[in-house]
Scaffold this active site. Structure first.
Site, PDB file in Angstrom:
ATOM      1  N   LYS A  58       0.893  -1.133  -0.054  1.00 17.06           N
ATOM      2  CA  LYS A  58      -0.033  -0.110   0.128  1.00 17.06           C
ATOM      3  C   LYS A  58       0.767   1.202   0.126  1.00 17.06           C
ATOM      4  CE  LYS A  58      -2.465  -2.629  -0.707  1.00 17.06           C
ATOM      5  NZ  LYS A  58      -2.459  -4.260  -0.424  1.00 17.06           N
ATOM      6  N   GLY A 122       8.864 -22.782  15.695  1.00 19.67           N
ATOM      7  CA  GLY A 122       8.062 -23.445  16.840  1.00 19.67           C
ATOM      8  C   GLY A 122       7.576 -24.723  15.980  1.00 19.67           C
ATOM      9  N   ILE A 192      -2.766  -9.761  -6.071  1.00 22.68           N
ATOM     10  CA  ILE A 192      -1.141  -9.237  -6.150  1.00 22.68           C
ATOM     11  C   ILE A 192      -0.568  -8.941  -7.581  1.00 22.68           C
ATOM     12  CG2 ILE A 192       1.341  -9.979  -5.837  1.00 22.68           C
ATOM     13  CD1 ILE A 192       0.343 -11.468  -3.495  1.00 22.68           C
ATOM     14  N   VAL A 282       0.777 -16.756  -8.195  1.00 24.07           N
ATOM     15  CA  VAL A 282      -0.172 -17.345  -8.653  1.00 24.07           C
ATOM     16  C   VAL A 282      -0.929 -17.941  -7.439  1.00 24.07           C
ATOM     17  CG1 VAL A 282       0.781 -17.800 -10.938  1.00 24.07           C
ATOM     18  CG2 VAL A 282       1.501 -19.169  -8.806  1.00 24.07           C
ATOM     19  N   HIS A 456     -23.999  15.483   1.837  1.00 21.25           N
ATOM     20  CA  HIS A 456     -23.710  15.716   0.337  1.00 21.25           C
ATOM     21  C   HIS A 456     -22.639  16.918   0.101  1.00 21.25           C
ATOM     22  CE1 HIS A 456     -24.528  16.800  -3.910  1.00 21.25           C
ATOM     23  NE2 HIS A 456     -24.677  18.068  -3.517  1.00 21.25           N
TER      24      HIS A 456
HETATM   25  P1  FAD Z   1       1.626 -14.271   8.246  1.00 26.16           P
HETATM   26  O1  FAD Z   1       1.382 -12.794   7.876  1.00 26.16           O
HETATM   27  O2  FAD Z   1       1.980 -15.124   7.050  1.00 26.16           O
HETATM   28  O3  FAD Z   1       2.459 -14.635   9.509  1.00 26.16           O
HETATM   29  C1  FAD Z   1       2.903 -15.774   9.851  1.00 26.16           C
HETATM   30  C2  FAD Z   1       4.026 -15.670  10.777  1.00 26.16           C
HETATM   31  O4  FAD Z   1       4.542 -16.901  11.144  1.00 26.16           O
HETATM   32  C3  FAD Z   1       5.226 -15.087  10.072  1.00 26.16           C
HETATM   33  O5  FAD Z   1       6.146 -13.885  10.487  1.00 26.16           O
HETATM   34  C4  FAD Z   1       6.309 -16.188   9.936  1.00 26.16           C
HETATM   35  O6  FAD Z   1       7.564 -16.145  10.017  1.00 26.16           O
HETATM   36  C5  FAD Z   1       5.679 -16.909  11.161  1.00 26.16           C
HETATM   37  N1  FAD Z   1       5.997 -18.540  11.291  1.00 26.16           N
HETATM   38  C6  FAD Z   1       5.681 -19.308  10.313  1.00 26.16           C
HETATM   39  N2  FAD Z   1       5.914 -20.572  10.852  1.00 26.16           N
HETATM   40  C7  FAD Z   1       6.560 -20.574  12.050  1.00 26.16           C
HETATM   41  C8  FAD Z   1       7.198 -21.285  13.021  1.00 26.16           C
HETATM   42  N3  FAD Z   1       7.213 -22.802  12.506  1.00 26.16           N
HETATM   43  N4  FAD Z   1       7.812 -20.950  13.839  1.00 26.16           N
HETATM   44  C9  FAD Z   1       7.746 -19.542  14.358  1.00 26.16           C
HETATM   45  N5  FAD Z   1       7.368 -18.561  13.281  1.00 26.16           N
HETATM   46  C10 FAD Z   1       6.569 -19.002  12.130  1.00 26.16           C
HETATM   47  N6  FAD Z   1      -4.191  -8.790   3.124  1.00 26.16           N
HETATM   48  C11 FAD Z   1      -5.235  -7.895   3.246  1.00 26.16           C
HETATM   49  O7  FAD Z   1      -6.174  -8.102   4.076  1.00 26.16           O
HETATM   50  N7  FAD Z   1      -5.071  -6.850   2.738  1.00 26.16           N
HETATM   51  C12 FAD Z   1      -3.986  -6.199   1.961  1.00 26.16           C
HETATM   52  O8  FAD Z   1      -4.198  -5.250   1.429  1.00 26.16           O
HETATM   53  C13 FAD Z   1      -3.122  -7.448   1.757  1.00 26.16           C
HETATM   54  N8  FAD Z   1      -2.126  -7.300   0.790  1.00 26.16           N
HETATM   55  C14 FAD Z   1      -1.103  -8.213   0.592  1.00 26.16           C
HETATM   56  C15 FAD Z   1      -0.011  -7.939  -0.066  1.00 26.16           C
HETATM   57  C16 FAD Z   1       0.763  -8.905  -0.400  1.00 26.16           C
HETATM   58  C17 FAD Z   1       2.080  -8.655  -1.466  1.00 26.16           C
HETATM   59  C18 FAD Z   1       0.725  -9.913   0.009  1.00 26.16           C
HETATM   60  C19 FAD Z   1       1.810 -11.131  -0.260  1.00 26.16           C
HETATM   61  C20 FAD Z   1      -0.212 -10.236   0.950  1.00 26.16           C
HETATM   62  C21 FAD Z   1      -1.220  -9.320   1.134  1.00 26.16           C
HETATM   63  N9  FAD Z   1      -2.407  -9.569   2.093  1.00 26.16           N
HETATM   64  C22 FAD Z   1      -3.283  -8.630   2.346  1.00 26.16           C
HETATM   65  C23 FAD Z   1      -2.551 -10.846   2.737  1.00 26.16           C
HETATM   66  C24 FAD Z   1      -2.026 -10.903   4.069  1.00 26.16           C
HETATM   67  O9  FAD Z   1      -0.607 -10.296   4.121  1.00 26.16           O
HETATM   68  C25 FAD Z   1      -2.392 -12.141   4.667  1.00 26.16           C
HETATM   69  O10 FAD Z   1      -3.561 -12.608   4.764  1.00 26.16           O
HETATM   70  C26 FAD Z   1      -1.737 -12.104   6.328  1.00 26.16           C
HETATM   71  O11 FAD Z   1      -0.522 -11.517   6.338  1.00 26.16           O
HETATM   72  C27 FAD Z   1      -1.812 -13.484   6.976  1.00 26.16           C
HETATM   73  O12 FAD Z   1      -1.830 -13.284   8.405  1.00 26.16           O
HETATM   74  P2  FAD Z   1      -1.085 -14.612   9.173  1.00 26.16           P
HETATM   75  O13 FAD Z   1      -0.950 -13.917  10.548  1.00 26.16           O
HETATM   76  O14 FAD Z   1      -2.074 -15.615   9.119  1.00 26.16           O
HETATM   77  O15 FAD Z   1       0.148 -14.943   8.401  1.00 26.16           O
HETATM   78  P1  NAD Z   2      -4.615 -14.674  -6.207  1.00 25.34           P
HETATM   79  O1  NAD Z   2      -5.391 -16.075  -5.925  1.00 25.34           O
HETATM   80  O2  NAD Z   2      -5.611 -13.418  -5.933  1.00 25.34           O
HETATM   81  O3  NAD Z   2      -4.358 -14.626  -7.854  1.00 25.34           O
HETATM   82  C1  NAD Z   2      -3.468 -15.673  -8.462  1.00 25.34           C
HETATM   83  C2  NAD Z   2      -3.933 -15.722  -9.755  1.00 25.34           C
HETATM   84  O4  NAD Z   2      -3.039 -16.326 -10.738  1.00 25.34           O
HETATM   85  C3  NAD Z   2      -5.447 -16.366 -10.024  1.00 25.34           C
HETATM   86  O5  NAD Z   2      -5.995 -15.670 -10.948  1.00 25.34           O
HETATM   87  C4  NAD Z   2      -4.927 -17.369 -10.949  1.00 25.34           C
HETATM   88  O6  NAD Z   2      -6.035 -17.758 -11.832  1.00 25.34           O
HETATM   89  C5  NAD Z   2      -3.672 -17.391 -11.628  1.00 25.34           C
HETATM   90  N1  NAD Z   2      -2.941 -18.468 -11.925  1.00 25.34           N
HETATM   91  C6  NAD Z   2      -2.865 -19.701 -11.021  1.00 25.34           C
HETATM   92  N2  NAD Z   2      -1.653 -20.340 -11.440  1.00 25.34           N
HETATM   93  C7  NAD Z   2      -1.317 -19.714 -12.871  1.00 25.34           C
HETATM   94  C8  NAD Z   2      -0.333 -20.307 -13.849  1.00 25.34           C
HETATM   95  N3  NAD Z   2       0.316 -21.085 -13.595  1.00 25.34           N
HETATM   96  N4  NAD Z   2      -0.401 -19.207 -14.690  1.00 25.34           N
HETATM   97  C9  NAD Z   2      -1.131 -18.187 -14.868  1.00 25.34           C
HETATM   98  N5  NAD Z   2      -1.741 -17.734 -13.888  1.00 25.34           N
HETATM   99  C10 NAD Z   2      -2.170 -18.594 -12.764  1.00 25.34           C
HETATM  100  O7  NAD Z   2      -3.327 -14.885  -5.535  1.00 25.34           O
HETATM  101  P2  NAD Z   2      -2.250 -13.776  -5.376  1.00 25.34           P
HETATM  102  O8  NAD Z   2      -2.658 -12.692  -6.134  1.00 25.34           O
HETATM  103  O9  NAD Z   2      -0.901 -14.570  -5.396  1.00 25.34           O
HETATM  104  O10 NAD Z   2      -2.449 -13.321  -3.823  1.00 25.34           O
HETATM  105  C11 NAD Z   2      -2.474 -14.383  -2.890  1.00 25.34           C
HETATM  106  C12 NAD Z   2      -3.183 -14.072  -1.512  1.00 25.34           C
HETATM  107  O11 NAD Z   2      -2.936 -13.022  -0.990  1.00 25.34           O
HETATM  108  C13 NAD Z   2      -4.627 -13.753  -2.423  1.00 25.34           C
HETATM  109  O12 NAD Z   2      -5.428 -14.899  -1.771  1.00 25.34           O
HETATM  110  C14 NAD Z   2      -5.094 -12.637  -1.511  1.00 25.34           C
HETATM  111  O13 NAD Z   2      -6.311 -12.826  -0.594  1.00 25.34           O
HETATM  112  C15 NAD Z   2      -3.982 -11.864  -0.620  1.00 25.34           C
HETATM  113  N6  NAD Z   2      -3.782 -10.804  -1.034  1.00 25.34           N
HETATM  114  C16 NAD Z   2      -4.545  -9.754  -0.744  1.00 25.34           C
HETATM  115  C17 NAD Z   2      -4.379  -8.517  -0.960  1.00 25.34           C
HETATM  116  C18 NAD Z   2      -5.558  -7.560  -0.784  1.00 25.34           C
HETATM  117  O14 NAD Z   2      -6.491  -7.743   0.214  1.00 25.34           O
HETATM  118  N7  NAD Z   2      -5.778  -6.316  -1.160  1.00 25.34           N
HETATM  119  C19 NAD Z   2      -3.454  -7.960  -1.794  1.00 25.34           C
HETATM  120  C20 NAD Z   2      -2.544  -9.137  -2.086  1.00 25.34           C
HETATM  121  C21 NAD Z   2      -2.659 -10.538  -1.738  1.00 25.34           C
END
Ligand code: FAD
Ligand code: NAD
Length: 482
Positions: A58, A122, A192, A282, A456
């Protein structure tokens, strides 16, 4: 030595750290185990969301949007800016500073609430014991009244495009580029792909997205998806559907290195194209490797996620799992609410999460947001519904802001009038959908929204008009009831 806690949380992402804080607030003794450390060796709290996900993406989306507006849309407001330059390393540094500030924020919250942060990896053993492998190679045993697994997720890798984070990047690599690639290829036109494609596209990259599915954003309401496709294509994103990527090879040396991507289109025709960088996004998969001892009693579901019931309890008594490592949308706020629910349930309170009302947002410009059922889902379930749509082109506020693309779409039950879904592509979509989510949580009807006074001129008036349109009573657009 064995340490004892009421609650041991594995993972300090948004699901885990929120659960740890909430449990501590409820008077429980809590340890949170996290394995990620920064370059200096310090524990890095906040998980994917804070370090390489929601927040840094963001930050770059906001910076790149400011740049795009400065170079291309300020002139429409009578503002002429000359000599605009781009400093990508400064943009990346700003993003990194925000992440560091928030990292410190979580550490401060842990301290303030008495949560013990433990560095290491862990592993869940039988009888609610957690073995921690510390960074210096030691093993430490924790005994807990309850264990909460919040180990999150990581990017899915595909053999045809192996990530090296130099030429072929995952989302983490794509958040750290220090120059704008001239041509950027992206595999996967999901959340993404569209967000990071927007970032680098706004900064000047020519972006090509190769998506396997024939449908664009298949999980969205398809009317909203079609409008989003139109808007983003107009912005310059080259979104190609039905592409089966067959290979990605790095060619050349030094500054002339490129990634050659080969794919087949829907007709089975072969294509090859060169990119300066390639992002693979993906989807993501749960982190479960080396997490569960064979006798932990914790089972996985058929997709490899930790199996949980509606309250996030696993098969093993006293062991819970939350966030991306369990079923449901991979969203930070979904994980956070599960964290709160589990902490409450451990403390003996009957908490729950309403999985029917979880908003989701794609932070392109304009934003795309949704909550509840899509029209396709309602059609499939046979639930009778009405639709109300209001285009931002008829919103005074949107026109004043020169931000009038898209629409608000509300779905309400045809008999009870209860709101079933809200889908928006347009300015402030995230905030508008949140208003609909609040209304849905309170069991509101379209009429309830229609009878309310909206300030508004605001973007929110589009939600009001969509609610009026459900009953063919919109004021600022001709009504087409269905
Ligand atoms: P994570 O955030 O993945 O945290 C898990 C933690 O556990 C990590 O720090 C990891 O190091 C730790 N861990 C794993 N295994 C172990 C272990 N065995 N021992 C100790 N520590 C461990 N979601 C939104 O809602 N809004 C968004 O705008 C958004 N944007 C995103 C943009 C990107 C580029 C990406 C990749 C994701 C985005 N997401 C977004 C998704 C969001 O980041 C995840 O849904 C969220 O972080 C999940 O939270 P979590 O706590 O389950 O896992
Ligand atoms: P996604 O599931 O949103 O999109 C992956 C896309 O890749 C899909 O459209 C799928 O059909 C396509 N795909 C899969 N395999 C493929 C292949 N071999 N060749 C071409 N296309 C292929 O997953 P993402 O964009 O990687 O994001 C991962 C997760 O992170 C999402 O589930 C999302 O919830 C979370 N996320 C959330 C936000 C947000 O809330 N704004 C932002 C980023 C990520």
């Amino acid at each position: 030595m064995t340490d004892q806690y009421d609650v041991v949380v594995i993972g300090a992402g948004p699901a885990g750290y929120v659960c740890a804080i909430k449990a501590a607030q409820l008077g429980l003794s809590v340890a949170c185990v996290e394995r990620t450390r920064d370059e200096g060796g310090a524990l890095r709290l906040g998980g994917t969301c804070l370090n390489v996900g929601c927040i840094p993406s963001k930050a770059l989306l906001d910076s790149s949007q400011k740049y795009r507006e400065t170079v291309s849309s300020l002139a429409a407001h009578g503002i002429h800016v000359e000599g605009v330059t781009l400093d990508v390393p400064a943009m990346i540094r700003r993003k990194d500073e925000i992440v560091k500030t928030l990292n410190r924020g979580v550490a401060t919250l842990f301290k303030a609430n008495g949560v013990t942060a433990i560095a290491g990896s862990g592993r869940v053993l039988a009888e609610r014991r957690v073995e921690v492998r510390t960074p210096d190679g030691d093993r430490r045993m924790l005994e807990a009244g309850n264990v909460v697994i919040a180990s999150g997720s990581r990017p899915i890798e595909i053999p045809v495009a192996p990530v090296d984070n130099e030429m072929i990047l995952d989302s983490t690599g794509a958040l750290a580029l220090t120059e704008v690639p001239k041509r950027l290829g992206i595999i996967g036109a999901g959340v993404i792909g569209l967000e990071l494609g927007s970032v680098w596209g706004r900064l000047g990259a020519e972006v090509v997205l190769l998506e396997a599915m024939d449908e664009f954003l298949a999980i969205l309401d398809q009317q909203v998806a079609a409008e989003t496709h139109k808007i983003l294509t107009r912005q310059g994103l080259d979104i190609r559907l039905g592409c089966r990527v067959t290979g990605a090879t790095v060619t050349g040396r030094g500054r002339s290195r490129r990634v050659e991507v080969t794919w087949q289109d829907r007709e089975g025709q072969e294509h090859a194209e060169k990119f300066d960088k390639l992002i693979v996004c993906v989807g993501r998969r749960p982190n479960t490797e080396d997490l569960l001892a064979p006798d932990s009693g914790v089972a996985l579901d058929e997709r490899g996620f930790i199996y949980v019931d509606e309250h996030c309890a696993t098969n093993a008594p006293g062991v819970w799992a939350i966030g991306d490592v369990v079923r449901g949308p991979m969203l930070a706020h979904k994980g956070m609410e599960e964290g709160v629910m589990v902490a409450e349930r451990i403390a003996g309170h009957p908490a729950q999460v309403n999985y029917d009302v979880i908003p989701s947002v794609i932070y392109t410009h304009p934003e795309v947001a949704s909550v509840g059922k899509t029209e396709e889902q309602l059609r499939q379930s046979g639930e009778p519904y009405r639709v109300g749509i209001f285009p931002f082109a008829a919103s005074g506020r949107a026109l004043a802001a020169d931000d009038a693309q898209g629409f608000v779409k509300l779905l309400a039950h045809a008999e009870t009038d209860r709101l079933l879904g809200c889908h928006v592509v347009g300015p402030a979509a995230a905030e508008l959908v949140q208003q609909a989510a609040i209304a849905m949580e309170f069991g509101a009807t379209a009429e309830d929204l229609a009878l309310m006074v909206f300030a508004h001129p605001t973007y929110s008036e589009a939600l009001h008009e969509a609610a009026l349109a459900v009953h063919g009573a919109a004021i600022h657009v001709p009504n087409r009831r269905r």
